[in-house]
Design a protein around this motif. Structure first.
Motif, PDB file in Angstrom:
ATOM      1  N   GLN A   1      -8.861  -8.131  31.672  1.00 37.49           N
ATOM      2  CA  GLN A   1      -7.540  -7.609  32.011  1.00 37.49           C
ATOM      3  C   GLN A   1      -7.631  -6.548  33.098  1.00 37.49           C
ATOM      4  O   GLN A   1      -6.815  -6.539  34.019  1.00 37.49           O
ATOM      5  N   THR A   2      -8.604  -5.674  33.008  1.00 36.43           N
ATOM      6  CA  THR A   2      -8.755  -4.603  33.988  1.00 36.43           C
ATOM      7  C   THR A   2      -9.022  -5.161  35.379  1.00 36.43           C
ATOM      8  O   THR A   2      -8.494  -4.669  36.367  1.00 36.43           O
ATOM      9  N   ASN A   3      -9.835  -6.200  35.453  1.00 41.22           N
ATOM     10  CA  ASN A   3     -10.213  -6.779  36.742  1.00 41.22           C
ATOM     11  C   ASN A   3      -9.341  -7.969  37.158  1.00 41.22           C
ATOM     12  O   ASN A   3      -9.647  -8.659  38.127  1.00 41.22           O
ATOM     13  N   LYS A   4      -8.267  -8.218  36.403  1.00 44.95           N
ATOM     14  CA  LYS A   4      -7.291  -9.274  36.704  1.00 44.95           C
ATOM     15  C   LYS A   4      -7.961 -10.633  36.926  1.00 44.95           C
ATOM     16  O   LYS A   4      -7.752 -11.304  37.927  1.00 44.95           O
TER      17      LYS A   4
ATOM     18  N   LYS B   1     -12.268  -8.798  26.708  1.00 40.62           N
ATOM     19  CA  LYS B   1     -10.834  -8.894  26.974  1.00 40.62           C
ATOM     20  C   LYS B   1     -10.371  -7.745  27.861  1.00 40.62           C
ATOM     21  O   LYS B   1      -9.606  -7.941  28.804  1.00 40.62           O
ATOM     22  N   ALA B   2     -10.827  -6.547  27.558  1.00 40.70           N
ATOM     23  CA  ALA B   2     -10.456  -5.380  28.357  1.00 40.70           C
ATOM     24  C   ALA B   2     -10.977  -5.516  29.787  1.00 40.70           C
ATOM     25  O   ALA B   2     -10.273  -5.212  30.754  1.00 40.70           O
ATOM     26  N   PHE B   3     -12.207  -5.996  29.935  1.00 41.15           N
ATOM     27  CA  PHE B   3     -12.803  -6.184  31.256  1.00 41.15           C
ATOM     28  C   PHE B   3     -12.014  -7.209  32.065  1.00 41.15           C
ATOM     29  O   PHE B   3     -11.713  -7.003  33.242  1.00 41.15           O
TER      30      PHE B   3
END
Length: 98
Positions: free
Chosen positions: A20-23, A16-18
Motif C-alpha cells: 500500500q505504501t509503495n502503491k 500489505k503495508a509495504f
C-alpha cells in the motif's frame, strides 16, 4: 531497566503495508488476473490464449481462435464473476476478447 515495547507484526501485515505504501496494488492485480485466467479456464483455452492484460478494470484477452472467442463471448459475465471470485475482490468489470 526499561522494557522494550513489542512491535511485532505478522509478515502478511508488513507486506500489505509495504504494498500500500509503495502503491503496488495495480501491478500485483495485473499479474494475479493473468494467473487466474490461466488457472480457471484451463489448458484448452490457454493453448489459444496469446496475451492477457489488465488495464484499469478491463481485462483484454487475445485469442488465436475466432471460434473460441465467439464461444467465450456468450459467457462474459459468468467468466468475469468467476475471475473476481478467485481474485477475492472486484478487480475486473469488463472483458474484451480479441
Amino acid at each position: 531497566m526499561m522494557k522494550r515495547q513489542s512491535n511485532e507484526n505478522s509478515i502478511s501485515e508488513v507486506l500489505k503495508a509495504f504494498i500500500q505504501t509503495n502503491k503496488l496494488e495495480a501491478g500485483l492485480e495485473r499479474v494475479d488476473a493473468e494467473k487466474v485466467w490461466r488457472t480457471i479456464l484451463g489448458n484448452g483455452v490457454n493453448s489459444y490464449t496469446r496475451e492477457v492484460k489488465l488495464k484499469g478494470t478491463t481485462l483484454y484477452v487475445s485469442l488465436s481462435s475466432s471460434v473460441l472467442r465467439e464461444e467465450l463471448s456468450h459467457g462474459k459475465s459468468k467468466i468475469i464473476g468467476m475471475l473476481n471470485e478467485e481474485l477475492g475482490k472486484e478487480v475486473i468489470k469488463e472483458l474484451i476478447l480479441r
